[in-house]
Design a protein around this motif. Sequence first.
Motif, PDB file in Angstrom:
ATOM      1  N   ILE A 194       0.843  -1.205   0.000  1.00  0.00           N
ATOM      2  CA  ILE A 194       0.000   0.000   0.000  1.00  0.00           C
ATOM      3  C   ILE A 194       0.872   1.247   0.000  1.00  0.00           C
ATOM      4  CG2 ILE A 194      -1.667   1.313   1.376  1.00  0.00           C
ATOM      5  CD1 ILE A 194      -2.793  -1.420   2.307  1.00  0.00           C
ATOM      6  N   TYR A 195       1.949   1.222   0.753  1.00  0.00           N
ATOM      7  CA  TYR A 195       2.869   2.363   0.774  1.00  0.00           C
ATOM      8  C   TYR A 195       3.546   2.547  -0.585  1.00  0.00           C
ATOM      9  CZ  TYR A 195       2.637   3.654   5.711  1.00  0.00           C
ATOM     10  OH  TYR A 195       2.226   4.132   6.915  1.00  0.00           O
ATOM     11  N   VAL A 196       3.797   1.445  -1.294  1.00  0.00           N
ATOM     12  CA  VAL A 196       4.352   1.553  -2.647  1.00  0.00           C
ATOM     13  C   VAL A 196       3.380   2.304  -3.550  1.00  0.00           C
ATOM     14  CG1 VAL A 196       4.889   0.222  -4.733  1.00  0.00           C
ATOM     15  CG2 VAL A 196       5.856  -0.471  -2.549  1.00  0.00           C
ATOM     16  N   ILE A 197       2.093   1.955  -3.475  1.00  0.00           N
ATOM     17  CA  ILE A 197       1.072   2.582  -4.321  1.00  0.00           C
ATOM     18  C   ILE A 197       0.990   4.075  -4.052  1.00  0.00           C
ATOM     19  CG2 ILE A 197      -1.413   2.696  -4.767  1.00  0.00           C
ATOM     20  CD1 ILE A 197      -1.492  -0.352  -4.155  1.00  0.00           C
ATOM     21  N   VAL A 198       0.854   4.455  -2.776  1.00  0.00           N
ATOM     22  CA  VAL A 198       0.675   5.870  -2.433  1.00  0.00           C
ATOM     23  C   VAL A 198       1.958   6.658  -2.698  1.00  0.00           C
ATOM     24  CG1 VAL A 198       0.043   7.485  -0.597  1.00  0.00           C
ATOM     25  CG2 VAL A 198      -1.053   5.242  -0.703  1.00  0.00           C
ATOM     26  N   SER A 199       3.103   6.072  -2.432  1.00  0.00           N
ATOM     27  CA  SER A 199       4.374   6.768  -2.662  1.00  0.00           C
ATOM     28  C   SER A 199       4.623   6.977  -4.156  1.00  0.00           C
ATOM     29  CB  SER A 199       5.530   5.977  -2.047  1.00  0.00           C
ATOM     30  OG  SER A 199       5.353   5.834  -0.653  1.00  0.00           O
ATOM     31  N   LEU A 200       4.273   5.998  -4.979  1.00  0.00           N
ATOM     32  CA  LEU A 200       4.405   6.174  -6.429  1.00  0.00           C
ATOM     33  C   LEU A 200       3.507   7.308  -6.912  1.00  0.00           C
ATOM     34  CD1 LEU A 200       4.560   2.577  -7.983  1.00  0.00           C
ATOM     35  CD2 LEU A 200       6.317   4.336  -8.058  1.00  0.00           C
ATOM     36  N   ALA A 201       2.294   7.381  -6.350  1.00  0.00           N
ATOM     37  CA  ALA A 201       1.379   8.469  -6.721  1.00  0.00           C
ATOM     38  C   ALA A 201       1.965   9.824  -6.346  1.00  0.00           C
ATOM     39  CB  ALA A 201       0.033   8.256  -6.031  1.00  0.00           C
ATOM     40  N   MET A 202       2.569   9.901  -5.178  1.00  0.00           N
ATOM     41  CA  MET A 202       3.167  11.163  -4.737  1.00  0.00           C
ATOM     42  C   MET A 202       4.407  11.501  -5.564  1.00  0.00           C
ATOM     43  SD  MET A 202       4.169  12.271  -0.860  1.00  0.00           S
ATOM     44  CE  MET A 202       4.330  14.008  -0.432  1.00  0.00           C
ATOM     45  N   ASN A 203       5.182  10.487  -5.918  1.00  0.00           N
ATOM     46  CA  ASN A 203       6.391  10.725  -6.710  1.00  0.00           C
ATOM     47  C   ASN A 203       6.041  11.170  -8.127  1.00  0.00           C
ATOM     48  OD1 ASN A 203       9.126  10.912  -7.121  1.00  0.00           O
ATOM     49  ND2 ASN A 203       9.530   8.733  -6.973  1.00  0.00           N
ATOM     50  N   LEU A 204       4.893  10.723  -8.629  1.00  0.00           N
ATOM     51  CA  LEU A 204       4.457  11.144  -9.951  1.00  0.00           C
ATOM     52  C   LEU A 204       4.270  12.658 -10.000  1.00  0.00           C
ATOM     53  CD1 LEU A 204       3.562  10.111 -12.769  1.00  0.00           C
ATOM     54  CD2 LEU A 204       1.230  10.036 -11.865  1.00  0.00           C
ATOM     55  N   VAL A 205       3.724  13.219  -8.912  1.00  0.00           N
ATOM     56  CA  VAL A 205       3.485  14.664  -8.847  1.00  0.00           C
ATOM     57  C   VAL A 205       4.752  15.401  -8.409  1.00  0.00           C
ATOM     58  CG1 VAL A 205       2.084  16.488  -7.793  1.00  0.00           C
ATOM     59  CG2 VAL A 205       1.053  14.268  -8.325  1.00  0.00           C
ATOM     60  N   ASN A 206       5.346  14.952  -7.312  1.00  0.00           N
ATOM     61  CA  ASN A 206       6.492  15.669  -6.743  1.00  0.00           C
ATOM     62  C   ASN A 206       7.794  15.399  -7.483  1.00  0.00           C
ATOM     63  OD1 ASN A 206       4.388  15.806  -4.797  1.00  0.00           O
ATOM     64  ND2 ASN A 206       5.865  16.250  -3.205  1.00  0.00           N
ATOM     65  N   LYS A 222       0.086  19.662 -15.511  1.00  0.00           N
ATOM     66  CA  LYS A 222       0.130  19.550 -14.049  1.00  0.00           C
ATOM     67  C   LYS A 222      -1.145  18.907 -13.512  1.00  0.00           C
ATOM     68  CE  LYS A 222       3.002  23.668 -13.236  1.00  0.00           C
ATOM     69  NZ  LYS A 222       2.997  25.019 -12.629  1.00  0.00           N
ATOM     70  N   MET A 223      -2.284  19.327 -14.064  1.00  0.00           N
ATOM     71  CA  MET A 223      -3.561  18.780 -13.614  1.00  0.00           C
ATOM     72  C   MET A 223      -3.660  17.291 -13.927  1.00  0.00           C
ATOM     73  SD  MET A 223      -6.430  19.325 -12.080  1.00  0.00           S
ATOM     74  CE  MET A 223      -6.884  21.060 -12.108  1.00  0.00           C
ATOM     75  N   THR A 224      -3.188  16.878 -15.096  1.00  0.00           N
ATOM     76  CA  THR A 224      -3.202  15.458 -15.459  1.00  0.00           C
ATOM     77  C   THR A 224      -2.407  14.632 -14.452  1.00  0.00           C
ATOM     78  OG1 THR A 224      -3.372  16.022 -17.810  1.00  0.00           O
ATOM     79  CG2 THR A 224      -2.639  13.791 -17.267  1.00  0.00           C
ATOM     80  N   SER A 225      -1.200  15.091 -14.136  1.00  0.00           N
ATOM     81  CA  SER A 225      -0.365  14.403 -13.152  1.00  0.00           C
ATOM     82  C   SER A 225      -1.037  14.363 -11.783  1.00  0.00           C
ATOM     83  CB  SER A 225       1.001  15.101 -13.052  1.00  0.00           C
ATOM     84  OG  SER A 225       1.765  14.572 -12.004  1.00  0.00           O
ATOM     85  N   PHE A 226      -1.630  15.488 -11.394  1.00  0.00           N
ATOM     86  CA  PHE A 226      -2.277  15.606 -10.085  1.00  0.00           C
ATOM     87  C   PHE A 226      -3.472  14.662  -9.971  1.00  0.00           C
ATOM     88  CE2 PHE A 226      -4.716  18.102  -6.842  1.00  0.00           C
ATOM     89  CZ  PHE A 226      -3.752  18.094  -5.849  1.00  0.00           C
ATOM     90  N   LEU A 227      -4.282  14.570 -11.012  1.00  0.00           N
ATOM     91  CA  LEU A 227      -5.474  13.724 -10.988  1.00  0.00           C
ATOM     92  C   LEU A 227      -5.107  12.247 -11.000  1.00  0.00           C
ATOM     93  CD1 LEU A 227      -7.892  15.615 -13.427  1.00  0.00           C
ATOM     94  CD2 LEU A 227      -7.767  15.755 -10.940  1.00  0.00           C
ATOM     95  N   ILE A 228      -4.107  11.872 -11.795  1.00  0.00           N
ATOM     96  CA  ILE A 228      -3.677  10.468 -11.822  1.00  0.00           C
ATOM     97  C   ILE A 228      -3.106  10.078 -10.454  1.00  0.00           C
ATOM     98  CG2 ILE A 228      -2.041   8.830 -12.839  1.00  0.00           C
ATOM     99  CD1 ILE A 228      -2.299  10.410 -15.451  1.00  0.00           C
ATOM    100  N   GLY A 229      -2.303  10.978  -9.861  1.00  0.00           N
ATOM    101  CA  GLY A 229      -1.768  10.714  -8.531  1.00  0.00           C
ATOM    102  C   GLY A 229      -2.870  10.579  -7.500  1.00  0.00           C
ATOM    103  N   ALA A 230      -3.917  11.396  -7.597  1.00  0.00           N
ATOM    104  CA  ALA A 230      -5.040  11.317  -6.663  1.00  0.00           C
ATOM    105  C   ALA A 230      -5.794   9.995  -6.817  1.00  0.00           C
ATOM    106  CB  ALA A 230      -5.988  12.488  -6.887  1.00  0.00           C
ATOM    107  N   PHE A 231      -5.956   9.539  -8.059  1.00  0.00           N
ATOM    108  CA  PHE A 231      -6.643   8.255  -8.299  1.00  0.00           C
ATOM    109  C   PHE A 231      -5.872   7.109  -7.656  1.00  0.00           C
ATOM    110  CE2 PHE A 231      -7.326   4.437 -10.909  1.00  0.00           C
ATOM    111  CZ  PHE A 231      -8.701   4.299 -10.771  1.00  0.00           C
ATOM    112  N   PHE A 232      -4.577   7.053  -7.897  1.00  0.00           N
ATOM    113  CA  PHE A 232      -3.758   5.995  -7.299  1.00  0.00           C
ATOM    114  C   PHE A 232      -3.795   6.065  -5.771  1.00  0.00           C
ATOM    115  CE2 PHE A 232      -0.746   5.748 -11.227  1.00  0.00           C
ATOM    116  CZ  PHE A 232      -1.741   5.089 -11.920  1.00  0.00           C
ATOM    117  N   THR A 233      -3.749   7.284  -5.227  1.00  0.00           N
ATOM    118  CA  THR A 233      -3.769   7.445  -3.773  1.00  0.00           C
ATOM    119  C   THR A 233      -5.109   6.998  -3.186  1.00  0.00           C
ATOM    120  OG1 THR A 233      -2.272   9.335  -3.980  1.00  0.00           O
ATOM    121  CG2 THR A 233      -3.395   9.069  -1.883  1.00  0.00           C
TER     122      THR A 233
END
Length: 367
Positions: free
Chosen positions: A49-61, A226-237
């Motif tokens: 689960i931490y892999v999933i959320v961290s990948l989502a955050m790394n996609l944006v950050n 930026k919005m595309t990255s943000f929305l994809i990261g939010a979906f994964f999170t």
Amino acid sequence: MNETQNSLGAYLKLHWKTAVFLVVLLIGIGLADIFVDSYMRRLLNLCAIYVIVSLAMNLVNGFTGQFSLGQAGFMAIGAYTVAIFTVPVESRAAIFYLEPMAPFLANIQLPFVVALILGGLASVVVAFFIGSPCLRLRGDYLAIATLGFSEIIRIVFTNTQSITNGALGIKSIPTISSLWWTYGTALLIIIATILLVYSSYGRAFKSIREDEIAAEAMGVGLFKTKMTSFLIGAFFTGIGGGLFAALLGTVDPKQFYFTLTYNFLLIIVLGGMGSISGTIIASFLVTLGQEALRFLDEPMAFGLDLPIFRPGLRMVVFSFLLMIIVLFYRKGLMGTNELTWDFMAQKFQSIKKKLSRKKTSTEGGGK
């Protein structure tokens, strides 16, 4: 002709190695799912689960270069969506005893997979309304704004008694114990992230990270990308949050304080901002490392009147170890590199050369 054959041979060799690795990985997950105890299984599930959320955050950050700190809020949305729609209808009266559940939700029960996807989509909707004003900001201002919205989401969940049961939280969520749920989802998200990062969208993300002015001059739409990255990261999170709720079997607002986001920020900094494999490695290191040092939180007097180990010492020691790692690896364990077969072969050759030189110098000194 020879060049074509050589390139085709290298391509097949690379994919043969990857295929063997995936088979071994799947066999390992299957064996672990059967033979490990419930404690270790839960810990391994948490790593995924931490892999999933961290990948989502790394996609944006990491890949897009936007300093967002809203992961805890999006996790809460996914977790509460799964909790609200998967708790058995007959159990809801006992859970919502202070105030009955809202009538438009009281009799709706969805399969886990449907609720999980719905949680990801709900995170996307909220992320759209948050990102519309916030993504026009940069740097620390963006971080403060997303962190503030994350806290607003948690406070809203605390005060919507008829929907989220307020501060009491929601219990009796059907739990998952099999590793296939979390690791199967994590594997799908890893593949999706790889395909995204190495597509034209991924190149647009990286161009914004490197230089926004140059990216815009080359025709990249800054806000849209930026919005595309943000929305994809939010979906994964949101997906990660739903799995988190199903793993624990209960959710409450206190699980989603802003400090939870710092765990994921720590993971992507340690693994490398802009590295998928680094994020995966760091997720396991941080999760298992924190658990391995848990004994430091238990008071131990060693025969003296005053306890030497006090609660909280675990995080002090863990933070100190991380500081040492960051001092020697300022760009993280992987930097912006990926753990590919070529990368490992180069590292192996480099180590082999160093050992060979050391051996030669030792023999020369002996003579």
